[in-house]
Write a protein that holds these residues in place. Structure first.
Motif, short mmCIF file in Angstrom:
data_model
loop_
_atom_site.label_atom_id
_atom_site.label_comp_id
_atom_site.label_asym_id
_atom_site.label_seq_id
_atom_site.Cartn_x
_atom_site.Cartn_y
_atom_site.Cartn_z
N GLY B 293 1.11 -1.29 0.20
CA GLY B 293 0.28 0.21 -0.08
C GLY B 293 0.72 1.50 0.18
N VAL B 294 1.92 1.11 -1.07
CA VAL B 294 2.78 1.90 -0.92
C VAL B 294 2.02 3.86 -1.26
CG1 VAL B 294 4.76 3.25 -2.48
CG2 VAL B 294 5.05 0.80 -1.58
N THR B 295 2.52 4.45 -0.48
CA THR B 295 1.19 6.11 -1.33
C THR B 295 2.67 6.94 -1.47
OG1 THR B 295 2.28 7.43 0.93
CG2 THR B 295 0.02 5.48 1.12
N MET B 296 3.99 7.06 -1.40
CA MET B 296 4.89 7.74 -1.92
C MET B 296 6.26 7.23 -2.09
SD MET B 296 6.78 11.32 -0.50
CE MET B 296 4.63 11.93 0.09
N CYS B 297 6.47 6.93 -3.20
CA CYS B 297 8.40 7.24 -3.99
C CYS B 297 8.60 7.77 -4.23
CB CYS B 297 7.80 5.98 -4.93
SG CYS B 297 9.07 4.78 -5.32
N GLY B 298 10.44 7.80 -4.46
CA GLY B 298 11.21 9.34 -5.44
C GLY B 298 11.69 8.48 -6.20
N VAL B 299 11.57 9.13 -7.82
CA VAL B 299 12.22 8.90 -8.31
C VAL B 299 13.05 9.00 -9.19
CG1 VAL B 299 10.66 6.68 -8.63
CG2 VAL B 299 10.32 8.67 -10.48
N VAL B 300 14.72 8.98 -10.62
CA VAL B 300 15.02 9.92 -10.66
C VAL B 300 13.64 9.79 -12.32
CG1 VAL B 300 16.98 9.92 -10.49
CG2 VAL B 300 16.24 8.08 -12.32
N PRO B 301 14.35 11.11 -13.46
CA PRO B 301 13.66 11.16 -14.83
C PRO B 301 13.27 9.63 -15.22
CG PRO B 301 14.22 12.98 -13.95
CD PRO B 301 14.65 12.11 -13.02
N PRO B 302 14.68 9.34 -15.98
CA PRO B 302 14.77 8.56 -16.65
C PRO B 302 13.59 6.84 -16.45
CG PRO B 302 16.62 8.57 -16.06
CD PRO B 302 15.21 9.99 -15.07
N LEU B 303 13.76 6.21 -14.91
CA LEU B 303 13.34 5.78 -13.88
C LEU B 303 11.28 6.08 -14.14
CD1 LEU B 303 13.21 3.06 -12.57
CD2 LEU B 303 13.99 3.87 -10.56
N ALA B 304 11.16 7.50 -13.57
CA ALA B 304 9.46 7.84 -14.11
C ALA B 304 8.72 7.88 -15.61
CB ALA B 304 9.54 9.18 -14.68
N ALA B 305 9.78 8.26 -16.74
CA ALA B 305 9.31 7.53 -18.32
C ALA B 305 9.51 5.91 -18.26
CB ALA B 305 10.52 7.79 -18.48
N ALA B 306 9.80 5.06 -17.92
CA ALA B 306 9.88 2.98 -17.69
C ALA B 306 8.50 2.89 -17.18
CB ALA B 306 10.79 3.30 -17.11
N TRP B 307 8.23 3.61 -15.67
CA TRP B 307 7.22 3.28 -15.16
C TRP B 307 5.70 4.01 -16.04
CZ3 TRP B 307 7.53 4.39 -8.92
CH2 TRP B 307 8.73 3.61 -8.46
N VAL B 308 6.07 5.46 -16.60
CA VAL B 308 4.77 5.47 -17.03
C VAL B 308 4.60 4.46 -18.45
CG1 VAL B 308 3.60 7.53 -18.83
CG2 VAL B 308 4.91 8.18 -16.97
N GLN B 309 5.80 3.97 -18.99
CA GLN B 309 5.19 3.16 -19.75
C GLN B 309 4.47 1.64 -19.71
OE1 GLN B 309 9.28 3.35 -21.86
NE2 GLN B 309 8.18 2.57 -24.11
N ALA B 310 5.34 1.82 -18.19
CA ALA B 310 4.66 0.28 -17.93
C ALA B 310 3.45 0.04 -17.38
CB ALA B 310 5.98 -0.21 -16.73
N ALA B 311 2.35 1.46 -16.64
CA ALA B 311 1.20 1.62 -16.03
C ALA B 311 0.90 1.17 -17.21
CB ALA B 311 1.32 3.19 -15.39
N GLY B 312 0.88 1.22 -18.55
CA GLY B 312 -0.20 0.87 -19.38
C GLY B 312 -0.67 -0.44 -19.11
N ARG B 313 0.48 -1.24 -19.26
CA ARG B 313 0.04 -2.79 -19.23
C ARG B 313 -0.01 -3.47 -17.94
NH1 ARG B 313 4.76 -4.69 -16.87
NH2 ARG B 313 6.72 -3.41 -17.74
N THR B 314 0.59 -2.58 -16.61
CA THR B 314 -0.17 -3.91 -15.57
C THR B 314 -0.93 -4.35 -15.29
OG1 THR B 314 1.48 -3.50 -13.49
CG2 THR B 314 0.27 -1.59 -14.33
N ARG B 315 -0.80 -5.23 -14.01
CA ARG B 315 -1.60 -5.27 -13.36
C ARG B 315 -1.90 -4.93 -12.65
NH1 ARG B 315 -1.86 -9.60 -17.84
NH2 ARG B 315 -0.16 -10.80 -16.21
#
Lengths: 84, 564
Positions: B293-315
């Motif tokens: 139940g994570v509420t907060m996380c800190g990332v760097v921009p390339p990681l944010a970009a990878a997560w944004v992409q992955a969010a589209g297909r994650t279950r």
């Protein structure tokens, strides 16, 4: 970055081309057993490849699969039915 | 302009301790003011944790994979404080004395948290190395800090950290002990009978962080208990951490960013839970977000970009995620705009430096500011000056017109006044009146929000990891076929900047790209410093005269790379 949804699945050639694109090298120059970390890939770039390849149909590939042996030949056999 | 290969400097042996103080204290009047304002409260990390343990005893403090068992562990605040006491006693029993430096190189394992508190309770000063650091860097950190010991793990991610630590100990005479978290010996140390040890001076040094550096090897950044805890408390408040918050660490935990912006310490201050992810990839992180139940996380921009992409297909269910902090390198507007829709959480930009000063966009800032700026300073007592960027010696009075881009200078209640034992470097890195020259090129909005435009210092920001050109050039020039080398940053869609080494080979030789990259790696440096590209060139363009020509050369090469 090419729109991965337009790819009709992954082939040895497309995987090779994606890696070559990130490394800024000619696709034909990359040896099947060359260590891709020595060639300039890193974990962040591997992550970007994973997203691209999952979107292109390799939906079970995970980060450790690729990071464990960062070699093009190994990746091609993991991702496609083909050999490098 | 070509360097004489016979005098190639060798960074691996550049370990002579600089003259100069370890700690450059704040002037008496400033220190008195920071105390009077309540910024500095006379509290150490050890007593701070004990206070938290009293308030939040049964609440979960740390969740992560144990280096000892490979299994996930979960410790509450009372357990964490008890472990800190036991570890402190164990370290003290093994000869670690108050004031001694201890090099800590740990991956994102649960033990990281109790180990650093154990060292603090013993009065020792952790020196925070990253898991990516290799032999030549570790030798530099250990020698420069005269470290008494190294704390690390055994084998992890196909790298033998314990063997690397022993190799450093064999080379640096001050290192008496290597502690391997996860070993039987360490389990014994960690089981010592808990006891109270003398509390160190809260205004004294607490630890040494690493600077990315711009000239040669990393500088060590001395932080005090009081100054750092001020930034931690304020970060927790600004990021609205609460006891039921869950903060996920995906970046290497020893970075200043996941330590305190708001990081593990900000989360602990709020009584929240800290979850350590062993890896930053979306599969691993999203599974933890769902499970904990994570509420907060800190990332760097390339990681944010990878997560944004992955969010589209994650279950995975990411609905608990409230805030994603993005920092470490500038987050471009295009990426910033995609984060909230893709991940269903608020974006918070953060721009900080291990030397001190941290900017955050506030959670109630208008969207326009959140998307286009890196935020405003933590404290009203952070003094900010934007000065003439063309003069490396510009003083705090040489300010540019409002809204113009300039070099960022700062001083304040949690920004250092000098690097550790680096008197020569300090003479140029700080102004006469104590402002730190951050090296960042910024533009200031009337609201006090800052927009990062670039760098004035020669430092490449490769997706959040800072690379000093000179250090990498020195490694390249140690190769027998390399006559001269210049490292520049070139634009990269994914990383923001990547590194490109221009190399002039010795006449009649033609070292291969892959060979030079491997050579740098095998010199014992972090992978992020290995050049992304190596370009051989017969000669460097001529660039004016004098000793500053390497700097000019890099500028010319960077411009060439940009144009073609």
């Amino acid at each position: 970055m090419a729109d991965p949804t337009q790819q009709a699945g992954l082939t040895a050639a497309s995987v090779r081309a994606d890696v070559a694109d990130l490394l800024g090298r000619d696709a034909g120059d990359i040896g099947a057993d060359e260590n891709l970390l020595d060639a300039g890939l890193d974990s962040i770039r591997i992550m970007s490849l994973i997203e691209r390849w999952r979107a292109a149909g390799a939906d079970t590939v995970e980060f450790p699969d690729l990071a464990e042996r960062p070699e093009l030949g190994r990746w091609i056999s993991l991702l496609t039915q083909e050999n490098a | 302009m070509n360097a004489d290969p016979a005098v190639n400097p060798d960074p691996a042996v550049d370990s002579v301790v600089d003259p100069g103080p370890g700690h450059t204290p704040w002037p008496v009047a400033d220190a008195a003011r920071y105390r009077a304002l309540g910024h500095w409260r006379g509290q150490t990390f050890g007593t701070w944790l004990s206070g938290l343990a009293a308030a939040y005893a049964e609440r979960t403090a740390v969740v992560g994979v144990s280096a000892a068992t490979g299994e996930q562990v979960r410790w509450n605040y009372a357990e964490l404080d008890e472990q800190a006491h036991r570890l402190a006693a164990g370290f003290a029993d093994r000869g670690i004395e108050a004031g001694e430096r201890v090099l800590v190189q740990l991956p994102n394992v649960a033990e990281y948290v109790p180990v650093i508190f154990g060292l603090w309770r013993a009065g020792a000063l952790p020196v925070f190395a990253l898991p990516a650091h290799r032999h030549s860097e570790l030798v530099h950190f250990a020698a420069h800090s005269e470290a008494a010991a190294i704390v690390t793990v055994g084998s992890h991610d196909r790298h033998d950290y314990a063997a690397a630590a022993h190799a450093v100990a064999g080379e640096v005479p001050s290192v008496r002990r290597v502690f391997v978290v996860g070993s039987d010996e360490f389990a014994e140390l960690a089981a010592a009978e808990p006891r109270e040890l003398p509390d160190p001076d809260p205004e004294g040094l607490a630890f040494l962080q690493l600077s990315g550096g711009s000239t040669g090897m990393s500088k060590l950044i001395p932080r005090t208990h009081d100054d750092y805890l001020y930034s931690v408390r304020e970060s927790a408040r600004i990021c609205r951490l609460r006891p039921d918050s869950v903060y996920l660490v995906v970046l290497p935990v020893a970075h200043n960013y996941p330590m305190s912006s708001p990081g593990i310490l900000g989360a602990l201050h709020a009584g929240a839970a800290v979850v350590l992810s062993p890896r930053p990839d979306a599969d691993t992180a999203f599974a933890l977000i769902e499970a904990e139940g994570v509420t907060m996380c800190g990332v760097v921009p390339p990681l944010a970009a990878a997560w944004v992409q992955a969010a589209g297909r994650t279950r995975r269910d990411l609905s608990t995620l409230e805030v994603l902090l993005v920092g470490g390198a500038k987050c471009g507007r295009e990426l910033a705009e995609r984060i909230e829709p893709a991940l269903g959480c608020r974006l918070q930009q953060v721009f900080g430096m291990a030397e001190g000063l941290v900017f955050y966009t506030r959670l109630d800032d208008p969207d326009e500011l959140v998307l286009s700026t890196q935020g405003r300073p933590i404290s009203l007592d952070d003094e900010i000056r934007v000065v003439n960027p063309d003069d490396p010696d510009a003083g705090s009075g040489d300010v540019v017109e409002p809204g113009q881009a300039g070099a960022l200078l700062t001083r304040g209640p949690y920004t250092i006044r000098g690097y550790y034992r680096a008197a020569d470097h300090n003479a140029t890195a700080f102004t006469a009146d104590g402002f730190y020259r951050t090296g960042d090129l910024v533009r200031l909005r009337p609201s006090g929000h800052v927009e990062v435009v670039g760098r004035v210092k020669e430092q490449i920001n490769r997706g959040g990891e800072k690379v000093a050109p000179e250090e990498v050039e020195n490694h390249l020039m140690a190769h027998p076929d390399v006559l001269d080398a210049a490292l520049v940053g070139v634009a990269d869609d994914f990383l923001g900047e990547r590194t490109c080494a221009y190399v002039v080979p010795v006449d009649g030789t033609e070292p291969g790209e892959a060979e030079l990259r491997r050579f740098v790696r095998e010199r014992g440096v972090a992978a992020f410093k290995v050049p992304d590209r190596v370009v051989l060139t017969a000669e460097f363009p001529t660039t004016g005269v004098g000793k500053t020509s390497k700097r000019e050369l890099r500028a010319v090469l960077a411009a060439q790379a940009k144009n073609g």
